[in-house]
Write a protein that holds these residues in place. Structure first.
Motif, short mmCIF file in Angstrom:
data_model
loop_
_atom_site.label_atom_id
_atom_site.label_comp_id
_atom_site.label_asym_id
_atom_site.label_seq_id
_atom_site.Cartn_x
_atom_site.Cartn_y
_atom_site.Cartn_z
N ALA A 101 39.27 55.20 24.38
CA ALA A 101 37.97 54.83 24.66
C ALA A 101 38.03 52.89 24.76
O ALA A 101 36.91 53.18 25.84
CB ALA A 101 37.58 55.65 23.61
N THR A 102 38.20 52.98 23.66
CA THR A 102 37.93 51.13 22.97
C THR A 102 38.26 50.10 24.93
O THR A 102 37.18 49.54 24.67
CB THR A 102 38.46 50.46 22.09
N ALA A 103 39.71 50.88 25.40
CA ALA A 103 40.26 50.04 25.95
C ALA A 103 39.71 50.21 27.63
O ALA A 103 38.94 49.73 28.54
CB ALA A 103 41.59 50.16 26.34
N LEU A 104 39.27 51.95 27.92
CA LEU A 104 37.59 51.82 28.31
C LEU A 104 36.64 51.13 28.87
O LEU A 104 36.37 50.31 30.07
CB LEU A 104 38.29 53.45 29.34
N VAL A 105 36.58 50.61 27.63
CA VAL A 105 34.97 50.95 27.93
C VAL A 105 34.84 48.96 27.39
O VAL A 105 33.70 48.16 28.40
CB VAL A 105 34.06 50.77 27.22
N ALA A 106 36.25 48.94 27.48
CA ALA A 106 35.89 47.41 27.96
C ALA A 106 36.70 47.34 29.06
O ALA A 106 36.05 46.05 29.35
CB ALA A 106 37.21 46.61 26.54
N VAL A 107 37.07 47.74 29.79
CA VAL A 107 37.14 47.55 30.84
C VAL A 107 35.98 47.14 31.81
O VAL A 107 35.59 46.56 33.01
CB VAL A 107 38.04 48.28 31.68
N LEU A 108 35.26 48.00 31.37
CA LEU A 108 33.69 48.77 31.55
C LEU A 108 33.03 47.31 31.48
O LEU A 108 31.70 47.10 32.29
CB LEU A 108 32.97 50.34 31.22
N PHE A 109 32.72 47.04 30.06
CA PHE A 109 32.43 45.86 30.13
C PHE A 109 32.28 44.70 31.02
O PHE A 109 31.75 43.70 31.27
CB PHE A 109 32.25 45.37 28.60
N MET A 110 33.64 44.40 31.32
CA MET A 110 34.16 43.19 31.93
C MET A 110 33.23 43.27 33.33
O MET A 110 33.42 42.41 33.85
CB MET A 110 35.90 43.17 32.00
N ILE A 111 33.75 44.20 33.86
CA ILE A 111 32.91 44.64 35.62
C ILE A 111 31.39 44.60 35.40
O ILE A 111 31.21 44.17 36.43
CB ILE A 111 34.18 46.11 35.80
N THR A 112 30.72 45.21 34.66
CA THR A 112 29.37 45.33 34.45
C THR A 112 28.95 43.43 34.16
O THR A 112 28.02 42.83 34.91
CB THR A 112 28.36 45.85 33.12
N SER A 113 29.95 42.65 33.58
CA SER A 113 29.40 41.14 33.24
C SER A 113 30.06 40.82 34.84
O SER A 113 29.30 39.41 35.02
CB SER A 113 30.73 40.65 32.86
N PHE A 114 31.04 40.74 35.22
CA PHE A 114 31.44 40.08 36.43
C PHE A 114 30.33 40.31 37.24
O PHE A 114 29.51 39.62 38.42
CB PHE A 114 32.98 41.07 37.02
N GLY A 115 29.76 42.21 37.39
CA GLY A 115 28.73 42.14 38.32
C GLY A 115 27.22 41.22 38.44
O GLY A 115 26.61 40.84 38.89
N LEU A 116 26.64 41.14 36.91
CA LEU A 116 25.95 40.71 36.96
C LEU A 116 25.66 39.14 36.82
O LEU A 116 24.63 38.46 37.60
CB LEU A 116 25.40 40.54 35.24
N SER A 117 26.81 38.79 36.61
CA SER A 117 27.26 37.54 37.10
C SER A 117 27.16 36.82 38.37
O SER A 117 26.56 35.96 38.66
CB SER A 117 28.62 36.42 36.44
N MET A 118 27.46 37.97 39.51
CA MET A 118 27.67 37.07 40.67
C MET A 118 26.11 38.12 41.37
O MET A 118 25.25 37.47 42.01
CB MET A 118 28.58 38.50 41.51
N MET A 119 25.44 39.20 40.86
CA MET A 119 23.89 38.69 41.36
C MET A 119 23.56 38.19 40.67
O MET A 119 21.88 38.02 41.39
CB MET A 119 23.50 40.27 40.20
N SER A 120 23.20 37.70 39.57
CA SER A 120 22.65 36.24 39.38
C SER A 120 22.34 34.51 39.75
O SER A 120 21.53 34.49 40.17
CB SER A 120 22.28 36.58 37.89
N HIS A 121 23.75 34.77 40.48
CA HIS A 121 24.15 33.23 40.85
C HIS A 121 23.65 33.72 42.71
O HIS A 121 23.02 32.76 42.86
CB HIS A 121 25.79 33.78 41.58
#
Length: 111
Positions: free
Chosen positions: A55-75
């Motif tokens: 579960a930690t690995a799955l949530v970590a992947v989701l965290f990375m995806i949302t982090s990447f998405g936020l960086s793209m949207m904020s740019h």
């Protein structure tokens, strides 16, 4: 959309913190971390993956995806905090008692 992704990102952050805190430690002392328990692995034996670990690995992947998405949207939403035209006000106010404009330089005496 941006606010929704931020909300999901914060929730995922709290979930990953909880999952990491719920997991048991791998070893109690420094000796077990470097093979003191007879293991050939550098950081001790891995053991079987637990449900919390998966579960930690799955949530970590989701965290990375949302982090990447936020960086793209904020740019794309980048807005400068600097004014577009030159500012009319001085950057720093003059010291109290100091003249607002510099005094003219004294001219050289003429002969």
């Amino acid at each position: 959309m941006f606010i929704l992704v931020i909300t999901i990102h914060v929730i995922i952050s709290l979930v990953i913190i909880g999952l990491v805190l719920l997991q048991a430690g791998k070893g109690a002392d420094i000796g077990s971390a470097f093979g003191g328990s007879g293991s050939q692995a550098v950081f001790g034996s891995m053991g079987t993956p637990t449900v919390l670990g998966k579960a930690t690995a799955l949530v970590a992947v989701l965290f990375m995806i949302t982090s990447f998405g936020l960086s793209m949207m904020s740019h794309r939403r980048a807005v400068s905090i600097m004014p577009a035209s030159g500012s009319a006000a001085p950057a720093t106010p003059p010291a109290p008692g100091a003249p607002a404009t510099p005094a003219p330089a004294p001219s050289a005496p003429q002969k």
